[in-house]
Design an enzyme around this catalytic site. Structure first.
Site, short mmCIF file in Angstrom:
data_model
loop_
_atom_site.label_atom_id
_atom_site.label_comp_id
_atom_site.label_asym_id
_atom_site.label_seq_id
_atom_site.Cartn_x
_atom_site.Cartn_y
_atom_site.Cartn_z
N ARG A 178 10.08 24.43 48.17
CA ARG A 178 9.51 23.61 49.23
C ARG A 178 10.56 23.16 50.24
NH1 ARG A 178 6.07 19.42 45.55
NH2 ARG A 178 5.36 18.65 47.59
N LEU A 227 6.13 22.95 36.24
CA LEU A 227 5.67 23.28 37.59
C LEU A 227 5.27 21.97 38.25
CD1 LEU A 227 3.23 26.33 37.04
CD2 LEU A 227 5.56 26.41 37.94
N ASP A 228 5.45 21.86 39.56
CA ASP A 228 4.98 20.69 40.28
C ASP A 228 3.48 20.54 40.09
OD1 ASP A 228 7.50 20.21 41.23
OD2 ASP A 228 7.12 20.94 43.26
N ARG A 229 3.02 19.32 40.16
CA ARG A 229 1.59 19.04 39.95
C ARG A 229 0.70 19.88 40.87
NH1 ARG A 229 -1.00 12.94 39.99
NH2 ARG A 229 -3.12 13.51 39.40
#
Length: 336
Positions: free
Chosen positions: A268, A154-156
């Site tokens: 995104r 997962l993205d930070r």
């Protein structure tokens, strides 16, 4: 000064003393099936990848006394020769300063896997400017665990469901499901504007590139782009929020977003390309709005891995997990 993994530091050896000896490591069940390069990266912590590949090519690493390639798979009972390798003071110091131990909220755990609820602001693993992440902290918190590996990422700045395998068999089984698109991954995202209810499928290829400063970015591209990767996102409107004029906020839409492909920054970029960027997104978002939101207490990206479906690697049963919105996001969305 250089430090030697597998032997004493040079300063501890008297002149004329023999060089540090190679180590012999027997492969156990938890490591069976791994590529040799990945096996070595776990055994030789702190050693740069380039050096790992160099000692494989040079023949210094051997399996059962024979020369091997980086993509050779290790099997139970194999004896791997690990030569002593030198690392810099900086790398050695980092290796001696482990990640702080930390447990995370658990959604499901058994002998095969852990499903945890990752908070925003925590990377899933160390690297590129990040000393440590979830997996390093979890390993420190569970020193008795013989095997803990990330199943996916997962993205930070994205919160929500993250899977960690406790056995290699579970890792490969689950990763195969992600690769073959047999999992169901749905996120909650708050975007600017009123999302059109009839816009339910985004099927646009994505292209990864590097900015001048070396930072990774992704953009929507055309079907004839040889570097474009087909990417499919499904969108469902859960709630529409009217504009909040008193706070200087536009209308917003809370979306349930299901990804059929797992590209870097897919959600995104897809949402932003439709003119509805995710609230708080510092790479593809509305930067002026983000500044106003920070003053109102919204200091993160509103993207949360809410629901995950997969087949259990041991029982074969279908598992459905939910991680509700964390308070900082839930409090920002008025109850419908």
């Amino acid at each position: 000064m250089k430090h030697i993994i597998g032997g004493k530091p040079p300063s501890d050896r008297t002149p004329g003393a023999p060089a540090p000896a190679a180590r012999l490591v027997e492969v156990d069940e938890d490591s069976a099936g791994q590529r040799l390069d990945n096996f070595l990266l776990r055994q030789l912590k702190g050693v740069p990848k380039t050096h790992v590949y160099r000692i494989i090519r040079s023949g210094e690493v051997r399996i059962n006394k024979g020369r091997v390639n980086a993509d050779t798979r290790v099997e139970v009972g194999d004896v791997v020769r690990l030569p002593p390798v030198r690392i810099s003071d900086k790398v050695a110091e980092k290796a001696e300063r482990p990640a702080p131990a930390r447990e995370f909220p658990i959604l499901l755990e058994d002998e095969h896997l852990i499903a945890l609820d990752k908070p925003a602001g925590v990377a899933v693993h160390g690297g590129s400017g990040v000393s440590f992440g979830v997996i390093e902290q979890l390993r420190q918190a569970r020193p008795q665990a013989r095997f803990l590996e990330l199943v996916h990422r997962l993205d930070r700045e994205t919160s929500g469901i993250l899977l960690v395998a406790k056995k290699r068999s579970a890792l490969t089984h689950l990763q195969d499901q992600f690769r073959e698109r047999e999992t169901g991954k749905t996120y909650l995202a708050l975007v600017t504007g009123s999302w059109p209810a009839n816009k339910k499928v985004i099927d646009q290829p994505l292209h990864k590139y590097l900015q001048a400063d070396g930072e990774r970015r992704v953009r929507v591209t055309t079907a004839d782009d040889p570097d474009g990767m087909r990417s499919i996102t499904l969108v469902k409107v859960r709630q529409t929020l009217p504009a909040r004029a008193a706070q200087g906020l536009p209308a917003m839409s809370l979306l349930e977003v299901t990804i059929k492909t797992g590209r870097t920054h897919q959600i995104r970029v897809h949402l932003a390309a439709q003119g509805h960027p995710i609230v708080g997104d510092d790479k593809y978002g509305d930067f002026d709005l983000n500044k106003r939101l920070q003053k109102l207490g919204m200091r993160r990206m509103f993207l949360h891995a809410w629901r995950l479906q997969f087949t259990h690697p041991a029982s074969g049963e279908r598992v459905l997990l939910n991680a509700e919105l964390p308070p900082e996001l839930a409090d920002f969305v008025p109850t419908a």
